[in-house]
Design an enzyme around this catalytic site. Structure first.
Site, short mmCIF file in Angstrom:
data_model
loop_
_atom_site.label_atom_id
_atom_site.label_comp_id
_atom_site.label_asym_id
_atom_site.label_seq_id
_atom_site.Cartn_x
_atom_site.Cartn_y
_atom_site.Cartn_z
N ASP A 10 1.08 -1.07 -0.46
CA ASP A 10 0.23 0.23 -0.32
C ASP A 10 1.54 2.11 -0.44
OD1 ASP A 10 0.87 -0.58 2.82
OD2 ASP A 10 -0.81 0.45 3.64
N ASP A 15 6.68 1.10 2.76
CA ASP A 15 6.47 0.39 1.59
C ASP A 15 7.36 0.08 0.21
OD1 ASP A 15 3.77 -1.42 1.61
OD2 ASP A 15 3.95 0.89 2.40
N ASN A 39 -2.39 2.40 3.23
CA ASN A 39 -1.79 3.96 3.49
C ASN A 39 -2.89 5.30 2.90
OD1 ASN A 39 0.16 3.98 5.37
ND2 ASN A 39 1.28 3.37 3.60
N THR A 127 2.75 -6.65 2.85
CA THR A 127 2.74 -4.80 3.99
C THR A 127 2.24 -3.96 4.04
OG1 THR A 127 4.38 -3.95 1.53
CG2 THR A 127 5.03 -5.38 3.20
N PHE A 168 -1.68 -0.80 11.90
CA PHE A 168 -1.70 -0.54 11.08
C PHE A 168 -2.66 -1.64 10.51
CE2 PHE A 168 -2.77 1.08 6.65
CZ PHE A 168 -4.16 2.10 6.37
N ASN A 169 -1.88 -2.13 9.49
CA ASN A 169 -2.19 -3.52 8.41
C ASN A 169 -2.98 -3.81 8.74
OD1 ASN A 169 -0.31 -2.05 6.69
ND2 ASN A 169 1.03 -3.24 6.94
N HIS A 246 8.49 0.12 8.53
CA HIS A 246 8.47 -1.15 8.99
C HIS A 246 9.04 -2.37 7.51
CE1 HIS A 246 6.30 0.84 12.25
NE2 HIS A 246 6.24 1.56 11.32
N ASP A 247 8.34 -1.80 6.45
CA ASP A 247 8.56 -2.78 5.28
C ASP A 247 9.25 -3.32 4.89
OD1 ASP A 247 5.27 -2.05 5.81
OD2 ASP A 247 5.09 -0.77 3.65
C1 BDR Z 1 2.18 -0.20 8.72
O1 BDR Z 1 0.85 0.74 8.79
C2 BDR Z 1 1.32 1.19 7.14
O2 BDR Z 1 1.46 2.63 7.48
C3 BDR Z 1 3.78 1.52 6.85
O3 BDR Z 1 3.19 1.23 5.63
C4 BDR Z 1 3.18 0.10 7.41
O4 BDR Z 1 2.85 -1.34 6.78
C5 BDR Z 1 2.40 -0.36 9.59
O5 BDR Z 1 1.73 0.00 10.44
CA CA Z 2 2.91 -0.73 4.00
#
Ligand code: BDR
Ligand code: CA
Length: 317
Positions: A10, A15, A39, A127, A168-169, A246-247
């Protein structure tokens, strides 16, 4: 031989860094990119993925657009209105508009067809929200048996980012997430906030990336600096002037598994609790009845992660 993977993204600043790491690392072969609402709305995720690949000279990697909303949440697609951390991504990544275009095939169709036809192992790396993956499972249940390994960014045990309890994901499409964790994949590796918050990237690291002078170095520096300023303003980490990416940690794991430390545990996703919806419930002390289904990363090696990115972003396509 290079390890094949598909990235389900996303895009999103982190990402985009994951895409660059996967597209440029010599040990990996990025077979395709699929996009999903998260996102930002999915059409921006697609555009951002295309412009990232074009910028680093990998416009040859196909991008397939996926679901524009979660499977079940009624309050989407309005991610920007819901997300508190809008400054982390922006709508369009700061790169020239893409010249390549998305494929006409839909992401879920691409995923199912590719795994049905595969003669070699292809790792699946989601991701973003898990809507595309859950849709693929719902449409073609054998999909689960065809995927040798899933390495996903999502979830948290000791943290939350979109709510006090959830990442979030996983939260963005909790029913999809629940179905992916319960699906019975041969190997499921989860890279949650617990790990990503240990693999911080600092402004000194982004300066080193920029100094490489390569397209990937310049783009990574732009994306990650933006993240650092937004984290400092809205979600400060233990160290100021540093943020998680993160990703990209999922990609680093594919190259060098020792970049994270995992525990094999049962993980399920809460889909109903008003305070806990989207939480990954990790059976850390084996209190439940279910056997482990997930290699859940509690820690990460910041030094290895940053060194790998710097080395890879020195490359040109
Ligand atoms: C995840 O949420 C998105 O905002 C980022 O791309 C990452 O995959 C982190 O919580
Ligand atoms: Ca992401």
């Amino acid at each position: 031989m290079a390890r094949k993977l598909i990235l389900d993204v996303d895009t999103g600043t982190d990402d985009a860094v994951a895409i660059m790491l996967a597209a440029l690392h010599p040990d990996l072969e990025l077979v395709g990119v699929t996009t999903v609402n998260g996102n930002v709305e999915v059409q921006y995720c697609t555009d951002n993925s295309l412009r990232t690949l074009d910028f680093i000279g990998r416009g040859d990697i196909p991008v397939f657009e996926g679901l524009n909303r979660p499977l079940t949440r009624p309050d989407f697609p309005i991610p920007r209105a819901i997300k508190k951390s809008t400054g982390v991504h922006g709508l369009e990544l700061p790169l020239p508009a893409p010249t390549s275009v998305k494929q006409s095939k839909a992401a879920v169709e691409f995923l199912i067809e590719t795994y049905r036809a595969a003669t070699e192992e292809i790792v699946l790396v989601p991701t973003g929200p898990l809507s595309n993956i859950a849709a693929a499972i719902a449409l073609y249940p054998k999909f689960v048996d065809l995927v040798p390994e899933v390495v996903l960014m999502g979830g948290a045990h000791h943290h939350g980012n979109v709510t006090p309890s959830a990442e979030f994901n996983i939260w963005a499409d909790p029913d999809a997430s629940a179905s992916v964790f319960a699906a019975g994949f041969r190997k499921l590796v989860c890279v949650p906030l617990d790990a990503t918050h240990e693999a911080l990237v600092s402004l000194a690291d982004t300066a080193a990336m920029e100094a490489l002078g390569t397209p990937a170095g310049i783009a990574a520096s732009r994306f990650i600096s933006r993240r650092i300023h937004a984290y400092d303003a809205n979600q400060p980490m233990a160290e100021r002037g540093a943020a998680p990416v993160h990703d990209a940690l999922c990609i680093a794991y594919l190259v060098d598994p020792s970049v994270i430390t995992t525990d094999f545990r049962h993980v399920a996703v809460e889909t109903m609790g008003p305070l806990t919806m989207g939480r990954t419930v990790v059976d850390t002390n084996f209190r439940g009845e279910n056997p482990p289904n997930c290699h859940f990363a509690f820690h990460a090696d910041r030094g290895k992660f940053n060194a790998m990115m710097l080395e890879t972003f020195a490359r040109t396509a």
